[in-house]
Design an enzyme around this catalytic site. Structure first.
Site, PDB file in Angstrom:
ATOM      1  N   ASP A  86       0.613  -1.000  -0.074  1.00 51.77           N
ATOM      2  CA  ASP A  86       0.006   0.041   0.345  1.00 51.77           C
ATOM      3  C   ASP A  86       1.037   0.877  -0.112  1.00 51.77           C
ATOM      4  O   ASP A  86       2.494   0.453  -0.476  1.00 51.77           O
ATOM      5  CB  ASP A  86      -0.950  -0.087   1.333  1.00 51.77           C
ATOM      6  N   HIS A  87       0.140   2.562   0.022  1.00 45.85           N
ATOM      7  CA  HIS A  87       1.015   3.906   0.149  1.00 45.85           C
ATOM      8  C   HIS A  87       2.182   4.174   1.184  1.00 45.85           C
ATOM      9  O   HIS A  87       2.945   4.450   1.380  1.00 45.85           O
ATOM     10  CB  HIS A  87      -0.020   4.311   0.125  1.00 45.85           C
TER      11      HIS A  87
ATOM     12  N   CYS B 160       3.624  -2.896   4.178  1.00 52.77           N
ATOM     13  CA  CYS B 160       1.965  -2.106   4.611  1.00 52.77           C
ATOM     14  C   CYS B 160       3.050  -1.129   5.676  1.00 52.77           C
ATOM     15  O   CYS B 160       4.248  -1.374   5.968  1.00 52.77           O
ATOM     16  CB  CYS B 160       1.215  -2.223   4.783  1.00 52.77           C
ATOM     17  N   GLY B 161       2.673  -0.670   6.538  1.00 53.81           N
ATOM     18  CA  GLY B 161       2.849   0.670   7.745  1.00 53.81           C
ATOM     19  C   GLY B 161       4.132  -0.837   8.538  1.00 53.81           C
ATOM     20  O   GLY B 161       4.819  -0.383   9.394  1.00 53.81           O
ATOM     21  N   THR B 162       2.274  -1.889   8.815  1.00 56.01           N
ATOM     22  CA  THR B 162       3.288  -2.989  10.147  1.00 56.01           C
ATOM     23  C   THR B 162       3.413  -3.772   9.651  1.00 56.01           C
ATOM     24  O   THR B 162       4.205  -4.607  10.251  1.00 56.01           O
ATOM     25  CB  THR B 162       2.188  -2.925  11.014  1.00 56.01           C
ATOM     26  N   GLY B 163       3.026  -4.123   8.637  1.00 48.45           N
ATOM     27  CA  GLY B 163       2.916  -5.210   7.617  1.00 48.45           C
ATOM     28  C   GLY B 163       1.191  -6.691   8.795  1.00 48.45           C
ATOM     29  O   GLY B 163       0.823  -7.823   7.852  1.00 48.45           O
ATOM     30  N   ILE B 164       0.907  -5.903  10.038  1.00 45.67           N
ATOM     31  CA  ILE B 164      -0.099  -6.516  10.618  1.00 45.67           C
ATOM     32  C   ILE B 164      -1.332  -6.789   9.399  1.00 45.67           C
ATOM     33  O   ILE B 164      -1.984  -8.242   9.153  1.00 45.67           O
ATOM     34  CB  ILE B 164      -0.558  -6.442  11.586  1.00 45.67           C
ATOM     35  N   GLY B 165      -2.023  -5.306   8.498  1.00 43.35           N
ATOM     36  CA  GLY B 165      -3.162  -5.814   7.437  1.00 43.35           C
ATOM     37  C   GLY B 165      -2.762  -6.639   6.886  1.00 43.35           C
ATOM     38  O   GLY B 165      -4.242  -7.426   6.233  1.00 43.35           O
ATOM     39  N   MET B 166      -1.786  -6.527   5.913  1.00 42.92           N
ATOM     40  CA  MET B 166      -1.161  -6.930   4.894  1.00 42.92           C
ATOM     41  C   MET B 166      -1.513  -8.342   5.727  1.00 42.92           C
ATOM     42  O   MET B 166      -2.322  -9.538   4.917  1.00 42.92           O
ATOM     43  CB  MET B 166       0.022  -6.908   3.804  1.00 42.92           C
TER      44      MET B 166
ATOM     45  N   HIS C 162       8.986 -24.504   9.006  1.00 41.76           N
ATOM     46  CA  HIS C 162       7.711 -25.592   9.369  1.00 41.76           C
ATOM     47  C   HIS C 162       6.050 -24.731   9.799  1.00 41.76           C
ATOM     48  O   HIS C 162       5.329 -25.798   9.708  1.00 41.76           O
ATOM     49  CB  HIS C 162       7.865 -24.957  11.015  1.00 41.76           C
TER      50      HIS C 162
ATOM     51  N   HIS D   9       5.524 -31.805   9.967  1.00 41.58           N
ATOM     52  CA  HIS D   9       5.504 -30.055   9.896  1.00 41.58           C
ATOM     53  C   HIS D   9       4.543 -29.871   8.483  1.00 41.58           C
ATOM     54  O   HIS D   9       3.146 -29.091   8.633  1.00 41.58           O
ATOM     55  CB  HIS D   9       6.236 -28.838   9.189  1.00 41.58           C
TER      56      HIS D   9
HETATM   57  C1  RB5 Z   1      -1.954   2.648   6.521  1.00 41.95           C
HETATM   58  O1  RB5 Z   1      -1.788   3.603   7.777  1.00 41.95           O
HETATM   59  C2  RB5 Z   1      -1.397   1.329   7.643  1.00 41.95           C
HETATM   60  O2  RB5 Z   1      -2.861   1.652   8.568  1.00 41.95           O
HETATM   61  C3  RB5 Z   1      -0.965   0.619   7.032  1.00 41.95           C
HETATM   62  O3  RB5 Z   1      -0.046  -0.039   5.793  1.00 41.95           O
HETATM   63  C4  RB5 Z   1      -0.857  -0.893   8.025  1.00 41.95           C
HETATM   64  O4  RB5 Z   1       0.373  -0.150   8.085  1.00 41.95           O
HETATM   65  C5  RB5 Z   1      -2.063  -1.659   8.082  1.00 41.95           C
HETATM   66  O5  RB5 Z   1      -1.730  -2.217   8.809  1.00 41.95           O
END
Ligand code: RB5
Length: 154
Positions: free
Chosen positions: A11-12, A68-74, A101, A136
């Protein structure tokens, strides 16, 4: 040895890191596909996670990297797609063992969490490590079973 086919998307918040990593693997001779995004204009990470997941499930790439910003949302979005095993990693041990694994097929990186140097190391480890199989494989199979059971209930 034939180099793996890799696919990248972001993402951005992750696009600069995605571009950096795509260039890095291109310069190493990998077959690299970049599904965007290509600017800092705000966009929605689940859209890119799904695009990359479909690309892998269509057999066009073996492994994917999402930024993405954290990798978590993705990772949350990609893991909604049956057959995708996405891991958000910011340490080298996890990047290695999620291949060994979990047979992870997507690495998710947080551009606001890791710098370019660590991200490249995490991605190198992820791409160069194979699945251990054995017990595994049974456990990964159990994940697929969950997908089938929950899919039926919808
Ligand atoms: C975008 O601001 C941010 O929320 C996105 O990149 C990501 O970190 C979501 O998990």
């Amino acid at each position: 040895m034939e180099k793996k086919k890799l696919v990248f998307a972001a993402d951005h918040a992750g696009f600069r890191l995605k571009d950096f990593l795509a260039d890095h693997f291109r310069s190493e001779g990998f077959d690299v596909t970049d599904l965007g995004t290509d600017s800092e204009q705000s966009c929605d990470y689940p859209v890119f996670a799904e695009k990359l997941a479909d690309y892998i499930l269509d057999g066009k790439a073996e492994l994917g990297i999402l930024c993405c910003g954290t990798g978590i949302g993705m990772s949350m979005a990609a893991n909604k797609v049956p057959g995708i095993r996405a891991a958000a990693c910011s340490d080298t041990f996890s990047a290695k063992y999620t291949r060994l694994h979990n047979d992870a097929n997507v690495l998710c990186l947080g551009a606001r969490v890791v710098g370019e140097g660590l991200a490249a190391e995490l991605a190198e480890i992820f791409v160069s490590t194979g699945f251990e199989g054995g017990k595994h494989a049974r456990r990964v199979g159990l994940i697929s079973d969950i997908e089938k059971r929950k899919g039926k209930k919808k």
